[in-house]
Every structure is written in C-alpha cells, then in structure tokens.
Design a protein around this motif. Structure first.
Motif, PDB file in Angstrom:
ATOM      1  N   TRP B 191       0.821  -1.207   0.000  1.00 13.00           N
ATOM      2  CA  TRP B 191       0.000   0.000   0.000  1.00 13.00           C
ATOM      3  C   TRP B 191       0.861   1.267   0.000  1.00 13.00           C
ATOM      4  O   TRP B 191       0.454   2.295  -0.543  1.00 13.00           O
ATOM      5  N   ARG B 192       2.028   1.195   0.635  1.00 12.61           N
ATOM      6  CA  ARG B 192       2.898   2.386   0.637  1.00 12.61           C
ATOM      7  C   ARG B 192       3.399   2.679  -0.775  1.00 12.61           C
ATOM      8  O   ARG B 192       3.732   3.814  -1.100  1.00 12.61           O
ATOM      9  N   GLN B 193       3.451   1.638  -1.606  1.00 19.56           N
ATOM     10  CA  GLN B 193       3.888   1.850  -2.980  1.00 19.56           C
ATOM     11  C   GLN B 193       2.737   2.338  -3.861  1.00 19.56           C
ATOM     12  O   GLN B 193       2.956   2.782  -4.979  1.00 19.56           O
ATOM     13  N   ARG B 194       1.490   2.198  -3.375  1.00 22.94           N
ATOM     14  CA  ARG B 194       0.320   2.732  -4.097  1.00 22.94           C
ATOM     15  C   ARG B 194      -0.509   3.527  -3.097  1.00 22.94           C
ATOM     16  O   ARG B 194      -1.431   2.998  -2.479  1.00 22.94           O
ATOM     17  N   PRO B 195      -0.207   4.795  -2.937  1.00 21.86           N
ATOM     18  CA  PRO B 195      -0.799   5.568  -1.836  1.00 21.86           C
ATOM     19  C   PRO B 195      -2.321   5.689  -1.885  1.00 21.86           C
ATOM     20  O   PRO B 195      -2.925   5.999  -0.860  1.00 21.86           O
ATOM     21  N   SER B 196      -2.935   5.440  -3.036  1.00 19.33           N
ATOM     22  CA  SER B 196      -4.395   5.516  -3.080  1.00 19.33           C
ATOM     23  C   SER B 196      -5.026   4.510  -2.131  1.00 19.33           C
ATOM     24  O   SER B 196      -6.061   4.781  -1.514  1.00 19.33           O
ATOM     25  N   TYR B 197      -4.417   3.340  -2.014  1.00 20.82           N
ATOM     26  CA  TYR B 197      -4.936   2.344  -1.078  1.00 20.82           C
ATOM     27  C   TYR B 197      -4.877   2.870   0.356  1.00 20.82           C
ATOM     28  O   TYR B 197      -5.825   2.719   1.137  1.00 20.82           O
ATOM     29  N   LEU B 198      -3.736   3.478   0.695  1.00 16.93           N
ATOM     30  CA  LEU B 198      -3.609   4.017   2.053  1.00 16.93           C
ATOM     31  C   LEU B 198      -4.642   5.114   2.301  1.00 16.93           C
ATOM     32  O   LEU B 198      -5.231   5.181   3.381  1.00 16.93           O
ATOM     33  N   ALA B 199      -4.865   5.956   1.295  1.00 16.99           N
ATOM     34  CA  ALA B 199      -5.821   7.049   1.464  1.00 16.99           C
ATOM     35  C   ALA B 199      -7.227   6.509   1.717  1.00 16.99           C
ATOM     36  O   ALA B 199      -7.947   6.997   2.594  1.00 16.99           O
ATOM     37  N   VAL B 200      -7.604   5.474   0.969  1.00 15.32           N
ATOM     38  CA  VAL B 200      -8.940   4.884   1.154  1.00 15.32           C
ATOM     39  C   VAL B 200      -9.026   4.240   2.536  1.00 15.32           C
ATOM     40  O   VAL B 200     -10.016   4.415   3.262  1.00 15.32           O
ATOM     41  N   ALA B 201      -7.990   3.491   2.910  1.00 18.87           N
ATOM     42  CA  ALA B 201      -8.028   2.806   4.207  1.00 18.87           C
ATOM     43  C   ALA B 201      -8.066   3.801   5.357  1.00 18.87           C
ATOM     44  O   ALA B 201      -8.745   3.566   6.366  1.00 18.87           O
ATOM     45  N   CYS B 202      -7.363   4.912   5.194  1.00 13.17           N
ATOM     46  CA  CYS B 202      -7.394   5.920   6.254  1.00 13.17           C
ATOM     47  C   CYS B 202      -8.772   6.556   6.372  1.00 13.17           C
ATOM     48  O   CYS B 202      -9.231   6.874   7.472  1.00 13.17           O
ATOM     49  N   ARG B 203      -9.454   6.741   5.222  1.00 14.85           N
ATOM     50  CA  ARG B 203     -10.833   7.244   5.288  1.00 14.85           C
ATOM     51  C   ARG B 203     -11.729   6.277   6.074  1.00 14.85           C
ATOM     52  O   ARG B 203     -12.626   6.684   6.802  1.00 14.85           O
ATOM     53  N   ALA B 204     -11.472   4.989   5.895  1.00 11.23           N
ATOM     54  CA  ALA B 204     -12.341   3.983   6.534  1.00 11.23           C
ATOM     55  C   ALA B 204     -12.054   3.833   8.016  1.00 11.23           C
ATOM     56  O   ALA B 204     -12.849   3.209   8.724  1.00 11.23           O
ATOM     57  N   THR B 205     -10.941   4.366   8.481  1.00 10.90           N
ATOM     58  CA  THR B 205     -10.597   4.194   9.893  1.00 10.90           C
ATOM     59  C   THR B 205     -10.605   5.524  10.640  1.00 10.90           C
ATOM     60  O   THR B 205     -10.084   5.608  11.752  1.00 10.90           O
ATOM     61  N   ARG B 206     -11.224   6.541  10.041  1.00 13.53           N
ATOM     62  CA  ARG B 206     -11.316   7.821  10.738  1.00 13.53           C
ATOM     63  C   ARG B 206     -12.449   7.787  11.756  1.00 13.53           C
ATOM     64  O   ARG B 206     -13.426   7.062  11.601  1.00 13.53           O
ATOM     65  N   LYS B 207     -12.291   8.635  12.761  1.00 19.57           N
ATOM     66  CA  LYS B 207     -13.394   8.802  13.703  1.00 19.57           C
ATOM     67  C   LYS B 207     -14.418   9.740  13.065  1.00 19.57           C
ATOM     68  O   LYS B 207     -14.036  10.738  12.454  1.00 19.57           O
TER      69      LYS B 207
END
Lengths: 152, 215
Positions: B191-207
């Motif tokens: 995911w660090r090599q494809r930051p879009s995945y990280l961005a989506v996952a971070c949206r899903a784990t926000r408060k």
C-alpha cells in the motif's frame, strides 16, 4: 555493574524481544547494532544527541555507496559517524566474522533499502537494555556511574 | 444487472431530475438518446476530464448523468452502490464494507480530495477514488485490519506511510505491543507503494466528526 562476557551486539538485539530476523536482514541488524555500540559519545553526546538516530539512519544508507563489500561499508560508516573500534573483545570477533561472512551484496541491499526499520529495532533494543539496567539498579538500590556508552 | 453503476445509483435514488432538460439529443457520457441538458448547466468551467466523455461532441447530458455530475455528496462523501442500493456511508460503514473483498456487483466510491468527479467513470467491482480505480481483494481486506490495529495503537495517517514506526509513538507502547507493531509494519508495504490504497483505508478508519456523518 559487571557486564557478562558474552554481551555482544547480537545478544543486545536478541534481548529486545522483537520478531527475529534471518539471513541478510539479521546480519544487517547486528551490524547496525554494532555501529550503535561503537558510537563515540564524546562526539554524539550533548546537543547532538537529539539527531543521533536520524544521523545513524541516513549514514547507514549512505555508506552502502562506498563499494561492493561490507568492509567498505563499515569503513565509510566509521568515518561518517565517528565510530570507535568495538570496545569489547567479543564484539570485535563478531564484527570480524560478520564482515567476512560473505553475502555482502544481499546485506548491503537490506542496509540500503531498510535502514529506518533496522535502526528502529536497534533503538528498541537500546531502550529495552536501558530500562532493564534501570530496573536492576533500582532493585539493588545501588548507585553507579551512568552508562556513558549507551545513554539511549 | 445494469452495466452502468451510475444509472443504478440514479435509479436507486428515485431517478431525480436535478436540472430540467432543455432539448433532446445524445448524452455526452453514456450516449443515451433523449432529453438532455446543456453541459454548461451541469459542469463548471474548470472541468478537465473531457477526454473521458465518449460522446463529448454532443455537449449535453441526460438527466441521469446530469445528476451524477451535480450530486455534491457523491463527489465528496463515500458511497456504496449496488443494484437497487445507493447509500452514503460513515467511516464505520466503509470499514465494514472494505473488510471483505469488493464483489463484482458493488461499487465503492471514496473521494479523497473531494474535488474530482469519481463515480461517473467507475465500473462495477472496484473502489473508485481520486486517481485510481482499485481492485479490493481479500489481501487488501486483511491489510485494512492491520492498518486499523496500527491506528488504534496511535499511529496517524501520515506516519503509516513511512518506512518505519515513529519512535515517539512506539516508545509509549508496552513490549508486546512494540513487537506486534514492528511485525505488522511491513505488511502495509504494497500500500505504501500505491498511496491511493492508504488514502482509502485511512478514510475507513477515521473517527466520525460530530457534525458530519460522512466518510
């Protein structure tokens, strides 16, 4: 406080309780720990200490460009980090075996790609060691000289 | 199943007509012939994705596509689209959806910057985000669980993209948690090599925000 004779960079990282590494990663980890144990705290103490770990990380990577052998990596790192020779006989023997152990390209590849993770593991090991010493000192209720060699 | 997720979402929303058609012709996005609205009434002058409109020479949009381009929540909030279902989801809802592989009959829309139209271009079976359409496999669902664990341990969105855990956070953890974090950290390398995945996952784990339930 007496230091056991078999205390080396390898036993230091083993004592941290982290998931063990194998092969070139293990060699790279122990070499990084060795560099930390050889740090000259007359140079890196005081105000410079705040950037010691960042400097170690960047210079572990930079030294990979010294040449195709681990001995060249160690030589470059020694100059850039102002390292002293390993103060303990067991560490000197371990360093010699690591530098002559072969597989230099694979170890250098790990040192170049993952210095952040390697240095972090060493930092955890150093922190664990410091806490253990502090706990032992508290248990013994003895006052000793602070560990000038490994202040972190 | 409708081949076009946008039309499925429009129909699931009750087929709203957001801008009254002012003529007849072909839709610039989907090619449907019928009542259309001129593009100037639908898109802003800053629109830059003309090359993605297959029938752009038509210069107009059908009511379905006009709704897709003018529905602001669809552009800035996460949505789950399935045949007969079009739902805005909270971070917790998005986490539940992404905890499983995204099937071929589902479209998950996750705008990141909120400045680009994401949904109009997306096919079924992907997670559509600003710059990429991501296949979401079982491996990604497992990585999301790892990421959620790291976030609950105190690591923020920026630190998760870094090569190693940040020491100021790691030092606050116990020995077992430190070892677990260090063991889990390399699992997010793809995911660090494809930051879009990280961005989506971070949206899903926000408060969720107090005044805003959207992801």
């Amino acid at each position: 406080m007496p230091v056991p004779d078999d205390d080396t960079a390898a036993t230091m990282v083993d004592a941290a309780g982290l998931p063990p590494l194998e092969g070139p990663q293990r060699t790279a980890e122990v070499l990084t720990a060795m560099a930390h144990r050889c740090a000259d705290w007359d140079v890196w103490g005081g105000p410079r200490a705040i950037r010691y770990w960042d400097a170690l990380t960047s210079r572990v990577r930079q030294a990979c460009y010294a040449g195709p052998r681990l001995s060249l990596w160690w030589e470059r790192l020694t100059v850039q980090m102002s390292l002293t020779p390993p103060p303990r006989k067991a560490d000197r023997a371990l360093l010699a075996s690591l530098l002559a152990g072969g597989g230099d390209a694979a170890v250098l590849d790990v040192l170049r790609r993952e210095p952040e993770a390697l240095v972090l593991r060493v930092r955890v090991a150093a922190d664990t060691r410091r806490e253990a010493r502090a706990a032992r000192a508290a248990d013994d209720e003895t006052e000793g000289e602070p560990d000038a060699e490994l202040p972190f | 199943m409708d081949d076009d997720p946008v039309r499925a979402a429009w129909e699931a929303s009750g087929s709203p007509v957001t801008i009254a058609p002012d003529g007849t012709g072909r839709c610039a996005r989907c090619g449907t012939a019928g009542p259309v609205t001129r593009w100037r009434d639908v898109l802003s002058a800053n629109f830059g994705d003309w090359d993605r409109l297959r029938w752009r020479d038509a210069g107009a949009f059908c009511p379905c596509c006009a709704w897709a381009f003018t529905c602001k929540p669809l552009r800035i909030r996460a949505h789950v689209i399935e045949p007969g279902r079009m739902e805005q989801v909270t971070p917790a809802g998005l986490l539940a959806v992404l905890s499983l592989p995204v099937s071929g009959s589902t479209l998950v829309v996750v705008p990141v910057a909120g400045k680009k139209h994401v949904a109009p271009w997306a096919p079924w079976g992907v997670v559509a985000t600003d710059h990429e359409q991501l296949a979401w496999t079982a491996d990604d669902a497992a990585r999301l669980a790892v990421l959620a664990g790291l976030r609950s341990a105190g690591f923020g969105e920026a630190s998760l993209a870094e090569a190693a855990p940040r020491w100021p956070i790691l030092r606050t953890l116990g020995a077992d948690d430190r070892a677990a974090v260090i063991a889990a950290w390399p699992g997010l390398l793809p995911w660090r090599q494809r930051p879009s995945y990280l961005a989506v996952a971070c949206r899903a784990t926000r408060k969720p925000k107090e005044d805003d339930a959207g992801a």
